[in-house]
Write an enzyme that holds these catalytic residues in place. Sequence first.
Site, PDB file in Angstrom:
ATOM      1  N   GLY A  38      91.196   3.566  31.593  1.00  0.00           N
ATOM      2  CA  GLY A  38      92.390   2.876  31.478  1.00  0.00           C
ATOM      3  C   GLY A  38      92.802   1.808  32.314  1.00  0.00           C
ATOM      4  O   GLY A  38      93.361   0.667  31.947  1.00  0.00           O
ATOM      5  N   THR A 135      96.865  19.638  30.161  1.00  0.00           N
ATOM      6  CA  THR A 135      96.694  18.012  30.490  1.00  0.00           C
ATOM      7  C   THR A 135      96.465  17.180  29.739  1.00  0.00           C
ATOM      8  O   THR A 135      96.963  16.231  29.423  1.00  0.00           O
ATOM      9  CB  THR A 135      95.964  17.963  31.892  1.00  0.00           C
ATOM     10  N   SER A 164      87.348  12.428  22.348  1.00  0.00           N
ATOM     11  CA  SER A 164      85.714  12.491  22.530  1.00  0.00           C
ATOM     12  C   SER A 164      85.139  13.252  21.322  1.00  0.00           C
ATOM     13  O   SER A 164      85.429  13.864  20.726  1.00  0.00           O
ATOM     14  CB  SER A 164      85.573  13.359  23.971  1.00  0.00           C
ATOM     15  N   TYR A 185      86.382  31.953  29.388  1.00  0.00           N
ATOM     16  CA  TYR A 185      86.232  30.711  29.248  1.00  0.00           C
ATOM     17  C   TYR A 185      84.983  29.842  29.886  1.00  0.00           C
ATOM     18  O   TYR A 185      83.889  30.692  30.340  1.00  0.00           O
ATOM     19  CB  TYR A 185      86.991  30.483  30.773  1.00  0.00           C
TER      20      TYR A 185
END
Length: 329
Positions: A38, A135, A164, A185
């Site tokens: 960014g 997020t 991605s 997870y």
Amino acid sequence: MPAPYDTNTTATELVIDYASIIEGKTILVTGVSSGSLGNFYVQSIAKANPACLILAGRSTSKLEQCAKEITADNPNIEVSTLEIDLSSFDNVRRAADQVNSWDGIPAIDVLVNNAGIMAVEYKLSVDGFESHFATNHLGPFLFTNLIMNKILKSASPRIVIVTSDGHRMSPIRFGDYNFDGGKTYNKWVGYGQSKTANMLMALSLANKLGVKHSLQAFSLHPGAISTNLSAHLDMNVDIQGLLSVYRQLGEKEGWEDQAFTLKTIDRGTATHIYASFDRSLKANNGAYLIDSHVADPLVDIVKPWATNNIEADKLWVLSEKLVGQEFSY
């Protein structure tokens, strides 16, 4: 005919090619800290004289540093900063209110949802959602829709979402997006689910707003680049976890010694610029981009679960439910 861009194309080259399109634009970018894609993106497009750059991120000091660097070299560009924590819905709403209150910035021509996290240990956001999903997807989903009116005031509105090829590690786990409180997870699968969500969100935006409001939306894979996104990882250890996921999925990289070829940050940011400004992309609204071209599922790595309209609709409905607000377009 569009230029034959490929994996070797650089952001520096594309800024020259698109300079006349970039000039005068207002562009909002999330995730602009030093060493990030960014940051390189905003530093690059600043050379083409956009009217205004809005730099968004969690750290006020990092935003101010980025702004200072841009204005030092480009004093005629208006630069604004926006503090936003995409893992918190309350914080996202405050940031969106701030953007919507800026009368001096009547429209946003390009929104680049670039900020994100990768392969972090299991954690729930303040709102109770797995941190990658919160997020990388839910926060950007909420923020984008809350400032949509300002985006749609542009003569040529465009939304770019950085995803991605890691999307292939997981579809949306509609029945277990929170990984059963961590019991199911895997940090690479969590990352993969959020990257699939990025692609489906771009597809939904194009479907819902493309015809009626001329909005263009794209997702992109920048390539494998060494940036601050992976600074917390010990790749000598963590790469084995990644390769294990690929082996379970039957992906050939799981058995390759050199599974990833790193790009320079200049090459890695090229597809950001292509997605933001290439005019020929209008014919492929909602597409997933790689190496500065529209990904070809027969040649490039593209999983059907990330390009499916039904999956996109299901995710949109789920996302509205989770953020507690409907956006009827």
